[in-house]
Scaffold this motif. Sequence first.
Motif, PDB file in Angstrom:
ATOM      1  N   ARG A  67       0.676  -0.502  -0.039  1.00 21.36           N
ATOM      2  CA  ARG A  67      -0.624  -0.108  -0.476  1.00 21.36           C
ATOM      3  C   ARG A  67       0.910   0.999   0.024  1.00 21.36           C
ATOM      4  NH1 ARG A  67      -4.264   2.286   4.544  1.00 21.36           N
ATOM      5  NH2 ARG A  67      -1.712   1.846   5.696  1.00 21.36           N
ATOM      6  N   LYS A  71       1.319   4.186  -3.094  1.00 22.16           N
ATOM      7  CA  LYS A  71       0.332   5.715  -2.833  1.00 22.16           C
ATOM      8  C   LYS A  71       2.075   6.455  -2.612  1.00 22.16           C
ATOM      9  CE  LYS A  71       0.014   7.106   1.705  1.00 22.16           C
ATOM     10  NZ  LYS A  71       0.468   8.159   2.267  1.00 22.16           N
ATOM     11  N   THR A  86      -4.812   6.939   2.281  1.00 25.13           N
ATOM     12  CA  THR A  86      -5.340   5.333   1.179  1.00 25.13           C
ATOM     13  C   THR A  86      -6.923   5.669   1.794  1.00 25.13           C
ATOM     14  OG1 THR A  86      -3.447   4.350   1.484  1.00 25.13           O
ATOM     15  CG2 THR A  86      -5.330   2.821   0.987  1.00 25.13           C
ATOM     16  N   THR A  89      -8.419   0.237   0.346  1.00 28.11           N
ATOM     17  CA  THR A  89      -7.942  -1.083  -0.219  1.00 28.11           C
ATOM     18  C   THR A  89      -8.198  -2.254  -0.256  1.00 28.11           C
ATOM     19  OG1 THR A  89      -5.881  -0.348   1.183  1.00 28.11           O
ATOM     20  CG2 THR A  89      -5.344  -2.314   0.938  1.00 28.11           C
ATOM     21  N   LEU A 177      -7.352  -0.199  -4.638  1.00 33.76           N
ATOM     22  CA  LEU A 177      -7.062   1.010  -4.339  1.00 33.76           C
ATOM     23  C   LEU A 177      -7.268   2.401  -4.297  1.00 33.76           C
ATOM     24  CD1 LEU A 177      -4.057  -0.841  -3.293  1.00 33.76           C
ATOM     25  CD2 LEU A 177      -3.910   0.563  -1.398  1.00 33.76           C
ATOM     26  N   PHE A 179      -7.202   6.418  -3.712  1.00 31.89           N
ATOM     27  CA  PHE A 179      -6.123   7.159  -3.164  1.00 31.89           C
ATOM     28  C   PHE A 179      -7.173   8.810  -3.217  1.00 31.89           C
ATOM     29  CE2 PHE A 179      -3.371   4.748  -4.505  1.00 31.89           C
ATOM     30  CZ  PHE A 179      -2.879   3.581  -3.430  1.00 31.89           C
ATOM     31  N   ASP A 186      -9.144   8.959   5.441  1.00 35.50           N
ATOM     32  CA  ASP A 186      -8.122   8.341   5.043  1.00 35.50           C
ATOM     33  C   ASP A 186      -8.324   6.695   6.415  1.00 35.50           C
ATOM     34  OD1 ASP A 186      -5.423   6.903   6.407  1.00 35.50           O
ATOM     35  OD2 ASP A 186      -4.737   8.773   7.306  1.00 35.50           O
TER      36      ASP A 186
END
Length: 320
Positions: A67, A71, A86, A89, A177, A179, A186
Amino acid sequence: MADIEMEEDHPRLILHNFLTEDECKELEFIHKSCSTIGYRPNVFSTTLSHLIATNSAHLIIPFLPIRDRLKEKVEETFGCEYELVTEFTGLISWSRGASIGWHSDDNRPYLKQRDFTAVCYLNSYGKDFEGGLFHFQDGEPKTIAPMVGDAVIYTADGRNTHSVDEVTSGERLTLTLWFSRDSSHDEDAKLILLLEENVLHKSNNVPWSLLPLPASDNMYWFSPHQASNQDIGFDIRLGRLHALGFDVYYSRDMNFGSDLSELLMEPMQLARRDQLLDHKFVNVLHSLQDANLKLSQTRFNPARRFDYHDHNQRRLLRLV
Ligand SMILES: O=C(O)CCC(=O)C(=O)O
Ligand SMILES: [Fe+2]
Protein backbone atom coordinates in the motif's frame (compact mmCIF):
# COMPACT_ATOMS: atom_id res chain seq x y z
CA MET A 1 8.95 0.18 -15.10
CA ALA A 2 6.54 2.45 -16.90
CA ASP A 3 6.04 1.79 -20.57
CA ILE A 4 4.16 4.87 -21.76
CA GLU A 5 4.44 8.62 -21.54
CA MET A 6 1.55 10.05 -19.62
CA GLU A 7 -1.09 11.87 -21.64
CA GLU A 8 -2.36 15.01 -19.94
CA ASP A 9 -5.93 14.45 -21.10
CA HIS A 10 -5.90 10.94 -19.66
CA PRO A 11 -3.43 10.77 -16.77
CA ARG A 12 -2.62 7.08 -16.32
CA LEU A 13 0.34 4.77 -16.13
CA ILE A 14 0.97 1.04 -16.38
CA LEU A 15 3.56 -0.43 -14.07
CA HIS A 16 4.86 -3.79 -15.18
CA ASN A 17 5.98 -6.24 -12.46
CA PHE A 18 5.09 -3.83 -9.69
CA LEU A 19 4.39 -6.79 -7.39
CA THR A 20 6.42 -9.99 -7.17
CA GLU A 21 4.67 -13.30 -7.81
CA ASP A 22 5.22 -14.16 -4.12
CA GLU A 23 3.39 -11.01 -3.06
CA CYS A 24 0.54 -11.90 -5.40
CA LYS A 25 0.39 -15.46 -4.02
CA GLU A 26 0.33 -14.21 -0.44
CA LEU A 27 -2.60 -11.89 -1.21
CA GLU A 28 -4.36 -14.66 -3.10
CA PHE A 29 -4.03 -16.87 -0.06
CA ILE A 30 -5.59 -14.21 2.15
CA HIS A 31 -8.44 -13.77 -0.28
CA LYS A 32 -9.08 -17.50 -0.54
CA SER A 33 -9.16 -17.77 3.23
CA CYS A 34 -11.14 -14.67 4.12
CA SER A 35 -13.21 -13.19 1.29
CA THR A 36 -16.88 -12.41 1.45
CA ILE A 37 -19.68 -11.45 -0.95
CA GLY A 38 -18.59 -8.35 -2.87
CA TYR A 39 -20.24 -5.25 -4.25
CA ARG A 40 -21.49 -6.70 -7.54
CA PRO A 41 -22.88 -10.07 -8.67
CA ASN A 42 -20.18 -12.75 -9.00
CA VAL A 43 -17.68 -10.54 -7.20
CA PHE A 44 -16.04 -11.39 -3.86
CA SER A 45 -13.97 -9.00 -1.81
CA THR A 46 -11.60 -8.96 1.14
CA THR A 47 -11.38 -5.50 2.68
CA LEU A 48 -9.06 -4.61 5.53
CA SER A 49 -12.04 -3.85 7.77
CA HIS A 50 -13.48 -7.27 6.96
CA LEU A 51 -10.20 -8.85 8.08
CA ILE A 52 -10.45 -7.04 11.42
CA ALA A 53 -14.13 -7.87 11.86
CA THR A 54 -13.44 -11.56 11.29
CA ASN A 55 -10.59 -11.67 13.81
CA SER A 56 -7.92 -11.90 11.15
CA ALA A 57 -6.36 -8.47 11.69
CA HIS A 58 -2.86 -9.95 11.48
CA LEU A 59 -3.50 -10.67 7.81
CA ILE A 60 -3.40 -6.91 7.17
CA ILE A 61 0.37 -7.00 7.61
CA PRO A 62 1.29 -8.12 4.06
CA PHE A 63 -0.83 -5.28 2.61
CA LEU A 64 1.02 -2.48 4.37
CA PRO A 65 4.32 -2.26 2.47
CA ILE A 66 2.48 -2.73 -0.84
CA ARG A 67 0.00 0.00 0.00
CA ASP A 68 2.79 2.42 0.89
CA ARG A 69 4.78 1.64 -2.23
CA LEU A 70 1.72 2.23 -4.38
CA LYS A 71 0.82 5.50 -2.67
CA GLU A 72 4.37 6.78 -3.18
CA LYS A 73 4.25 5.78 -6.83
CA VAL A 74 0.90 7.51 -7.36
CA GLU A 75 2.13 10.66 -5.59
CA GLU A 76 5.32 10.72 -7.64
CA THR A 77 3.52 10.04 -10.92
CA PHE A 78 0.80 12.63 -10.45
CA GLY A 79 2.97 15.22 -8.62
CA CYS A 80 1.21 15.23 -5.26
CA GLU A 81 3.92 14.04 -2.86
CA TYR A 82 2.79 13.70 0.78
CA GLU A 83 -0.73 14.86 -0.12
CA LEU A 84 -2.60 11.57 -0.33
CA VAL A 85 -4.28 9.22 2.11
CA THR A 86 -5.47 5.72 1.27
CA GLU A 87 -9.25 5.74 1.12
CA PHE A 88 -9.78 2.02 0.41
CA THR A 89 -7.71 -1.14 0.07
CA GLY A 90 -9.27 -4.42 -0.94
CA LEU A 91 -8.85 -7.67 -2.78
CA ILE A 92 -11.54 -8.23 -5.38
CA SER A 93 -12.17 -11.41 -7.33
CA TRP A 94 -14.35 -11.57 -10.37
CA SER A 95 -15.77 -14.93 -11.26
CA ARG A 96 -17.62 -16.05 -14.40
CA GLY A 97 -20.32 -13.55 -15.34
CA ALA A 98 -18.78 -10.54 -13.52
CA SER A 99 -18.20 -7.33 -15.47
CA ILE A 100 -18.48 -3.56 -15.10
CA GLY A 101 -19.64 -1.08 -17.75
CA TRP A 102 -18.22 2.37 -18.57
CA HIS A 103 -17.70 4.43 -15.44
CA SER A 104 -15.28 6.67 -13.62
CA ASP A 105 -14.41 5.74 -10.06
CA ASP A 106 -15.67 9.02 -8.54
CA ASN A 107 -19.03 8.85 -10.34
CA ARG A 108 -21.29 9.00 -7.27
CA PRO A 109 -21.73 11.90 -4.83
CA TYR A 110 -20.42 9.69 -2.02
CA LEU A 111 -17.33 8.75 -4.07
CA LYS A 112 -16.17 12.29 -4.87
CA GLN A 113 -13.29 12.01 -2.38
CA ARG A 114 -11.58 9.49 -4.65
CA ASP A 115 -8.76 11.20 -6.56
CA PHE A 116 -6.66 8.30 -7.82
CA THR A 117 -7.12 4.57 -8.47
CA ALA A 118 -4.56 1.78 -8.39
CA VAL A 119 -5.46 -1.70 -9.61
CA CYS A 120 -2.86 -4.45 -9.21
CA TYR A 121 -3.38 -7.67 -11.10
CA LEU A 122 -2.75 -10.74 -8.96
CA ASN A 123 -3.27 -13.28 -11.73
CA SER A 124 -3.19 -13.42 -15.49
CA TYR A 125 -5.56 -13.15 -18.43
CA GLY A 126 -5.45 -16.27 -20.62
CA LYS A 127 -3.93 -18.38 -17.84
CA ASP A 128 -6.11 -17.96 -14.77
CA PHE A 129 -9.21 -16.59 -16.47
CA GLU A 130 -10.73 -15.70 -19.83
CA GLY A 131 -12.52 -12.42 -20.60
CA GLY A 132 -12.01 -9.66 -18.02
CA LEU A 133 -10.04 -7.30 -20.28
CA PHE A 134 -9.84 -3.73 -18.98
CA HIS A 135 -10.62 -0.87 -21.41
CA PHE A 136 -10.20 2.90 -21.24
CA GLN A 137 -12.85 4.68 -23.29
CA ASP A 138 -10.42 7.31 -24.65
CA GLY A 139 -6.67 7.76 -24.93
CA GLU A 140 -3.86 5.27 -24.80
CA PRO A 141 -3.39 2.54 -23.86
CA LYS A 142 -6.90 1.50 -24.74
CA THR A 143 -6.99 -2.10 -23.55
CA ILE A 144 -5.11 -3.80 -20.76
CA ALA A 145 -4.82 -7.58 -20.48
CA PRO A 146 -4.26 -8.21 -16.76
CA MET A 147 -0.93 -9.96 -16.06
CA VAL A 148 0.22 -11.12 -12.65
CA GLY A 149 2.24 -8.39 -10.87
CA ASP A 150 1.27 -5.53 -13.21
CA ALA A 151 -0.52 -2.45 -11.90
CA VAL A 152 -2.44 0.38 -13.54
CA ILE A 153 -2.80 3.79 -11.88
CA TYR A 154 -5.08 6.57 -13.10
CA THR A 155 -7.06 9.58 -11.97
CA ALA A 156 -10.48 8.57 -10.66
CA ASP A 157 -12.31 11.29 -12.64
CA GLY A 158 -14.02 11.41 -16.04
CA ARG A 159 -10.69 11.60 -17.90
CA ASN A 160 -10.32 7.90 -17.25
CA THR A 161 -13.68 6.35 -17.99
CA HIS A 162 -13.16 2.60 -18.11
CA SER A 163 -14.88 -0.79 -18.17
CA VAL A 164 -14.09 -4.46 -17.60
CA ASP A 165 -15.34 -7.16 -19.99
CA GLU A 166 -17.34 -10.03 -18.59
CA VAL A 167 -15.20 -12.82 -17.15
CA THR A 168 -16.10 -15.93 -19.14
CA SER A 169 -14.12 -18.54 -17.18
CA GLY A 170 -11.82 -18.83 -14.19
CA GLU A 171 -11.39 -16.15 -11.56
CA ARG A 172 -9.78 -12.73 -12.05
CA LEU A 173 -8.13 -11.36 -8.91
CA THR A 174 -7.09 -7.77 -8.18
CA LEU A 175 -5.82 -5.62 -5.36
CA THR A 176 -7.68 -2.33 -5.73
CA LEU A 177 -6.90 0.92 -3.91
CA TRP A 178 -8.29 4.41 -4.00
CA PHE A 179 -6.36 7.44 -2.81
CA SER A 180 -7.77 10.77 -1.65
CA ARG A 181 -6.46 14.27 -1.00
CA ASP A 182 -9.09 14.58 1.75
CA SER A 183 -7.51 13.35 4.97
CA SER A 184 -10.93 12.85 6.58
CA HIS A 185 -11.25 9.83 4.28
CA ASP A 186 -8.10 8.10 5.52
CA GLU A 187 -9.05 4.42 5.91
CA ASP A 188 -6.44 4.02 8.64
CA ALA A 189 -8.48 6.09 11.08
CA LYS A 190 -11.47 3.79 10.56
CA LEU A 191 -9.31 0.69 10.78
CA ILE A 192 -7.76 1.76 14.07
CA LEU A 193 -11.21 2.39 15.54
CA LEU A 194 -12.33 -1.05 14.39
CA LEU A 195 -9.18 -2.63 15.78
CA GLU A 196 -9.86 -1.02 19.13
CA GLU A 197 -13.42 -2.31 19.19
CA ASN A 198 -12.71 -5.77 17.87
CA VAL A 199 -9.33 -6.68 19.22
CA LEU A 200 -7.98 -4.46 21.97
CA HIS A 201 -11.14 -4.20 24.05
CA LYS A 202 -11.92 -7.87 24.04
CA SER A 203 -11.67 -9.36 27.48
CA ASN A 204 -8.74 -11.66 28.12
CA ASN A 205 -11.05 -13.81 30.16
CA VAL A 206 -13.10 -14.78 27.19
CA PRO A 207 -11.51 -17.92 25.82
CA TRP A 208 -11.00 -17.99 22.07
CA SER A 209 -12.09 -14.39 21.77
CA LEU A 210 -9.74 -14.05 18.83
CA LEU A 211 -10.93 -17.10 17.00
CA PRO A 212 -11.16 -16.57 13.27
CA LEU A 213 -14.58 -17.30 11.86
CA PRO A 214 -14.50 -19.73 8.98
CA ALA A 215 -15.75 -18.55 5.62
CA SER A 216 -17.87 -20.87 3.52
CA ASP A 217 -16.13 -24.21 3.01
CA ASN A 218 -15.52 -23.86 -0.68
CA MET A 219 -13.31 -20.83 -0.04
CA TYR A 220 -10.59 -23.17 1.21
CA TRP A 221 -10.40 -25.56 -1.70
CA PHE A 222 -8.12 -25.39 -4.66
CA SER A 223 -9.79 -25.96 -7.98
CA PRO A 224 -9.44 -29.53 -9.27
CA HIS A 225 -6.58 -28.84 -11.69
CA GLN A 226 -4.56 -27.28 -8.86
CA ALA A 227 -5.52 -30.01 -6.43
CA SER A 228 -3.89 -33.33 -5.95
CA ASN A 229 -5.28 -36.31 -7.79
CA GLN A 230 -5.94 -37.96 -4.46
CA ASP A 231 -9.59 -38.46 -3.66
CA ILE A 232 -9.39 -36.10 -0.80
CA GLY A 233 -8.53 -32.94 -2.76
CA PHE A 234 -6.62 -29.98 -1.47
CA ASP A 235 -7.32 -27.52 1.34
CA ILE A 236 -5.47 -24.20 1.40
CA ARG A 237 -5.42 -23.96 5.23
CA LEU A 238 -3.44 -27.18 5.40
CA GLY A 239 -1.30 -26.03 2.51
CA ARG A 240 -0.48 -22.84 4.34
CA LEU A 241 0.40 -24.65 7.57
CA HIS A 242 2.61 -26.96 5.58
CA ALA A 243 4.34 -24.04 3.87
CA LEU A 244 5.06 -22.69 7.34
CA GLY A 245 6.54 -26.06 8.35
CA PHE A 246 3.73 -27.63 10.36
CA ASP A 247 1.64 -30.79 10.35
CA VAL A 248 -1.71 -31.12 12.09
CA TYR A 249 -2.16 -33.48 15.02
CA TYR A 250 -5.38 -34.69 16.67
CA SER A 251 -5.26 -35.93 20.26
CA ARG A 252 -7.85 -38.59 19.63
CA ASP A 253 -8.49 -40.93 16.77
CA MET A 254 -10.31 -39.14 14.04
CA ASN A 255 -12.32 -40.66 11.33
CA PHE A 256 -10.37 -39.34 8.37
CA GLY A 257 -12.99 -40.70 6.04
CA SER A 258 -15.51 -38.13 7.23
CA ASP A 259 -15.96 -34.64 5.85
CA LEU A 260 -12.57 -32.92 5.92
CA SER A 261 -14.07 -29.45 6.43
CA GLU A 262 -15.67 -30.66 9.65
CA LEU A 263 -12.48 -32.34 10.72
CA LEU A 264 -10.54 -29.11 10.29
CA MET A 265 -12.88 -27.36 12.72
CA GLU A 266 -11.99 -29.88 15.48
CA PRO A 267 -9.54 -29.06 18.31
CA MET A 268 -5.98 -29.88 17.28
CA GLN A 269 -2.27 -29.36 17.88
CA LEU A 270 0.62 -28.61 15.58
CA ALA A 271 3.55 -30.90 14.95
CA ARG A 272 6.86 -29.78 13.57
CA ARG A 273 9.52 -32.17 12.31
CA ASP A 274 7.91 -35.03 14.28
CA GLN A 275 7.81 -32.95 17.45
CA LEU A 276 4.39 -32.32 18.93
CA LEU A 277 3.95 -28.71 20.08
CA ASP A 278 2.17 -28.18 23.40
CA HIS A 279 -0.32 -25.50 22.49
CA LYS A 280 -3.86 -26.72 21.88
CA PHE A 281 -5.90 -24.92 19.26
CA VAL A 282 -9.64 -24.77 18.87
CA ASN A 283 -9.46 -25.46 15.16
CA VAL A 284 -7.11 -25.32 12.21
CA LEU A 285 -7.84 -21.63 11.50
CA HIS A 286 -6.91 -20.78 15.06
CA SER A 287 -3.59 -22.59 14.66
CA LEU A 288 -3.03 -20.86 11.34
CA GLN A 289 -3.61 -17.47 12.92
CA ASP A 290 -0.96 -18.24 15.52
CA ALA A 291 1.48 -19.75 13.04
CA ASN A 292 1.05 -16.78 10.71
CA LEU A 293 1.67 -14.31 13.49
CA LYS A 294 4.83 -16.02 14.62
CA LEU A 295 6.12 -16.68 11.16
CA SER A 296 4.81 -13.72 9.21
CA GLN A 297 8.28 -13.30 7.72
CA THR A 298 8.26 -16.79 6.22
CA ARG A 299 7.86 -16.85 2.50
CA PHE A 300 4.76 -18.53 1.16
CA ASN A 301 5.44 -21.43 -1.15
CA PRO A 302 2.58 -22.82 -3.16
CA ALA A 303 1.58 -25.75 -1.03
CA ARG A 304 1.73 -29.39 -1.95
CA ARG A 305 -0.63 -32.30 -1.71
CA PHE A 306 -1.55 -33.69 1.63
CA ASP A 307 -2.17 -37.15 2.87
CA TYR A 308 -3.55 -38.86 5.91
CA HIS A 309 -0.95 -40.89 7.74
CA ASP A 310 -2.60 -43.55 9.75
CA HIS A 311 0.62 -45.16 10.94
CA ASN A 312 0.66 -42.68 13.81
CA GLN A 313 -2.62 -43.94 15.29
CA ARG A 314 -4.50 -42.09 12.57
CA ARG A 315 -3.84 -38.79 14.22
CA LEU A 316 -1.45 -36.97 11.98
CA LEU A 317 -2.56 -35.02 8.96
CA ARG A 318 0.52 -34.48 6.91
CA LEU A 319 1.31 -32.97 3.56
CA VAL A 320 3.32 -35.01 1.11
O1 LIG B 1 -10.45 -4.60 -11.95
C1 LIG B 1 -10.28 -3.73 -12.78
O2 LIG B 1 -9.49 -3.87 -13.73
C2 LIG B 1 -11.03 -2.42 -12.62
C3 LIG B 1 -12.18 -2.51 -11.70
C4 LIG B 1 -12.99 -1.26 -11.65
O3 LIG B 1 -13.14 -0.57 -12.59
C5 LIG B 1 -13.59 -0.84 -10.38
O4 LIG B 1 -13.60 -1.62 -9.41
O5 LIG B 1 -14.06 0.30 -10.30
FE1 LIG C 1 -13.46 1.41 -11.90
